[in-house]
Structures are given as structure tokens and as C-alpha cells.
Design an enzyme around this catalytic site. Sequence first.
Site, PDB file in Angstrom:
ATOM      1  N   ARG A   1       0.747  -1.231   0.159  1.00  0.00           N
ATOM      2  CA  ARG A   1       0.073   0.024   0.019  1.00  0.00           C
ATOM      3  C   ARG A   1       0.757   1.279  -0.088  1.00  0.00           C
ATOM      4  O   ARG A   1       0.492   2.274  -0.580  1.00  0.00           O
ATOM      5  CB  ARG A   1      -0.903  -0.107   1.200  1.00  0.00           C
ATOM      6  CG  ARG A   1      -1.921   0.895   1.208  1.00  0.00           C
ATOM      7  CD  ARG A   1      -2.955   0.953   2.175  1.00  0.00           C
ATOM      8  NE  ARG A   1      -2.542   1.256   3.492  1.00  0.00           N
ATOM      9  CZ  ARG A   1      -3.136   0.965   4.519  1.00  0.00           C
ATOM     10  NH1 ARG A   1      -4.549   0.496   4.548  1.00  0.00           N
ATOM     11  NH2 ARG A   1      -2.533   1.255   5.794  1.00  0.00           N
TER      12      ARG A   1
ATOM     13  N   LYS B   1      -2.433   7.069   0.968  1.00  0.00           N
ATOM     14  CA  LYS B   1      -2.159   7.419   2.398  1.00  0.00           C
ATOM     15  C   LYS B   1      -0.977   8.602   2.456  1.00  0.00           C
ATOM     16  O   LYS B   1      -0.071   8.232   2.390  1.00  0.00           O
ATOM     17  CB  LYS B   1      -1.861   6.213   3.445  1.00  0.00           C
ATOM     18  CG  LYS B   1      -2.010   6.251   4.581  1.00  0.00           C
ATOM     19  CD  LYS B   1      -2.043   4.932   5.109  1.00  0.00           C
ATOM     20  CE  LYS B   1      -1.915   5.039   6.691  1.00  0.00           C
ATOM     21  NZ  LYS B   1      -3.129   5.770   7.585  1.00  0.00           N
TER      22      LYS B   1
ATOM     23  N   GLU C   1     -15.930   6.575   5.680  1.00  0.00           N
ATOM     24  CA  GLU C   1     -15.018   5.861   6.801  1.00  0.00           C
ATOM     25  C   GLU C   1     -15.032   7.068   7.861  1.00  0.00           C
ATOM     26  O   GLU C   1     -15.604   8.094   7.904  1.00  0.00           O
ATOM     27  CB  GLU C   1     -13.773   5.546   6.157  1.00  0.00           C
ATOM     28  CG  GLU C   1     -12.840   6.891   5.654  1.00  0.00           C
ATOM     29  CD  GLU C   1     -11.653   6.445   5.192  1.00  0.00           C
ATOM     30  OE1 GLU C   1     -11.071   5.521   5.414  1.00  0.00           O
ATOM     31  OE2 GLU C   1     -10.746   7.299   4.521  1.00  0.00           O
TER      32      GLU C   1
HETATM   33  N1  PMP Z   1      -9.162   4.853   7.246  1.00  0.00           N
HETATM   34  C1  PMP Z   1      -8.262   5.926   7.505  1.00  0.00           C
HETATM   35  C2  PMP Z   1      -8.507   7.494   6.984  1.00  0.00           C
HETATM   36  C3  PMP Z   1      -7.224   5.620   8.231  1.00  0.00           C
HETATM   37  O1  PMP Z   1      -6.240   6.812   8.438  1.00  0.00           O
HETATM   38  C4  PMP Z   1      -6.757   4.406   8.405  1.00  0.00           C
HETATM   39  C5  PMP Z   1      -5.546   3.870   9.217  1.00  0.00           C
HETATM   40  N2  PMP Z   1      -5.321   4.712  10.471  1.00  0.00           N
HETATM   41  C6  PMP Z   1      -7.710   3.321   8.065  1.00  0.00           C
HETATM   42  C7  PMP Z   1      -8.881   3.667   7.368  1.00  0.00           C
HETATM   43  C8  PMP Z   1      -7.672   2.026   8.711  1.00  0.00           C
HETATM   44  O2  PMP Z   1      -6.557   1.466   7.790  1.00  0.00           O
HETATM   45  P1  PMP Z   1      -5.723   0.218   8.374  1.00  0.00           P
HETATM   46  O3  PMP Z   1      -6.634  -0.981   8.739  1.00  0.00           O
HETATM   47  O4  PMP Z   1      -4.951  -0.155   7.383  1.00  0.00           O
HETATM   48  O5  PMP Z   1      -4.919   0.661   9.474  1.00  0.00           O
END
Ligand code: PMP
Length: 286
Positions: A52, A151, A184
Site C-alpha cells: 500500500r 495515504k 469511513e
Molecule cells: N481510514 C483512514 C483514513 C486511516 O487513516 C486508517 C489508518 N489509520 C484506516 C482507515 C484504517 O486502515 P488500516 O486498517 O490499514 O490501519
Amino acid sequence: MSTKVYISGRLCPREEAKISVFDHGLLYGDGVFEGLRSYGGRVFRLEEHLRRLWDSARAISLEIPISIHDMASAVQQTLEANHIQDGYVRLIITRGAGPLGLDPNETADPQVIIIADHIQLYPREFYEKGLEIITASTIRNHPAALSPSIKSLNYLNNILAKLEGLQAGCVEALMLNFKGEVAECTGDNIFLVRGGELFTPPLDAGLLDGITRRAVIDLAREAGMVVHETTLAKDDVYAADECFLTGSAAEVVPVIKVDQCVIGDGRPGPLTRQLTSAFRELTRKP
Ligand code: PMP
């Protein structure tokens, strides 16, 4: 013992871990990052996080100056140098230093930074009793403006929503997309339970393709649950029997109230509890 930070190919004491004030990571949020967890000295889903990270970098035409293999060893090295078994790792790639213009082609020397730390995002009580969250009025970035699947070091969209949450006394806030659909939370993905089945917004609703989200979908399916990745409205959240959030730092955390609406009977529900323990088991498995 002082924390050791990996920067530019070497581990140095945190006081010496510095980057240029001309780095475009600082000047413009031009860079990418990852947040990972280590359990018993092993990083959970390291390959997925690195993939990622590389995908995010490619999306902003940023070439990571070391190989995936060397990055994986550097992460392990940083954890070991800090004697961290169970912790959090932050991986950061900046664009590098350049003049005060936007042009990334004018920059040089992108920085690779790895910070390993002990971190516990939420107090235990939140896992036992569940979180109360609000819906932020700040919408999630339009995917055609800055895709939430990248990200990037520019997290202001999420920070503005987080500030709204904090203002209302909540540590998390729900974000809708430009169509008003559920996307989200500011740093976590969201799941609902209704009629014994799981629902989570699809990636094209404009959200981060969470690694915990993927793991939880797999765990739920393995346990025989039906999982729908489908468009959700705010009303679906209000009408849910259960709601929970997923993220590397938070793991699986129940939500018991969204805005003025109590979810289910106001306590973490059975499927949430089942998935919370399944996830714990998965991450702590020898
Ligand atoms: N959405 C956002 C905006 C995030 O920054 C994150 C990570 N902190 C997540 C979802 C969750 O992703 P992950 O399970 O890969 O940590």
C-alpha cells in the site's frame, strides 16, 4: 534509553532525527506514510502495508529510494533497536528538499523515516463499553481531488473532521463522501451489523483500503458471516443493530452511539465481540 529513529539509512537518537525545513513533506504534505502494528516482535501484514505504501507513492509519482526488501529489514531493525515487541510503527517517505515552489521535479533526497513506539490508541474502557461518535460536516475528500486510497502526508481533511469530533467530546467522527454516502471515520474504517449480516462501504465510496478492514472481512467470512461491501447512508448507521470501527492502531472497536442515535441496545453487540476476539487471536497468534 533514548528512542532510536531510522532516518536516511541509519538509526539515530530521536533528538538527532531531523529533516530539512525545505522538505516538501513539511512544506506541502508531499509524501506518503503507513501505520503498522507489531505483535510479539512481528509486524502484522507487513507485505500488505508495504504494498500500500508503494501504491500510494506511485499515485503521487514519488519514487521510494530503497527496495521493499530493505524497507522490511529496516522496520525490523528499528523495532529491535527500540526493544519493542508489541508496538506501533510509523513509516514516512517525504518528497525531499527543494525550492519554495510546488514542483516535485525540483526536489532531491526523499527521506525514509521509521519510528517505532509503544502506543495504545484508545483506553480499555472504549473496547468494553463502546465509542460514541458524531457525523462530521467536513466531507471526505472527493476521490478526483485527492483520492482517500492514497495515504499521503496531507491528512488535513481527516484532521478537520477529527476536530469536529473532539469539539463534540468524541475521539472519532464519521465522514460522508461528496454524495452524502458513508465513507469511513477519520482514521478507521466502519462496519455495520443488521439482521446478522455485515455491511461496510465499498472502496469506490472513497475510503482507505484498510488492512484491518480486509482482515476483518476475511475473518467474518471464515466464521460463516455474510459480508456486503455496499453503499450505506447515514440512516443505515442509525438503524444498525451493531456498529464497529477497524484500524491498525484501534484494531476492532465497538460504537454504541452515532450522533443522537443509540446503536442496538447501547452495548457492544455479539458479532462485534466475536470479531474483536477473532482479530485479537489472529494478531497474537504465534
Ligand atoms: N481510514 C483512514 C483514513 C486511516 O487513516 C486508517 C489508518 N489509520 C484506516 C482507515 C484504517 O486502515 P488500516 O486498517 O490499514 O490501519
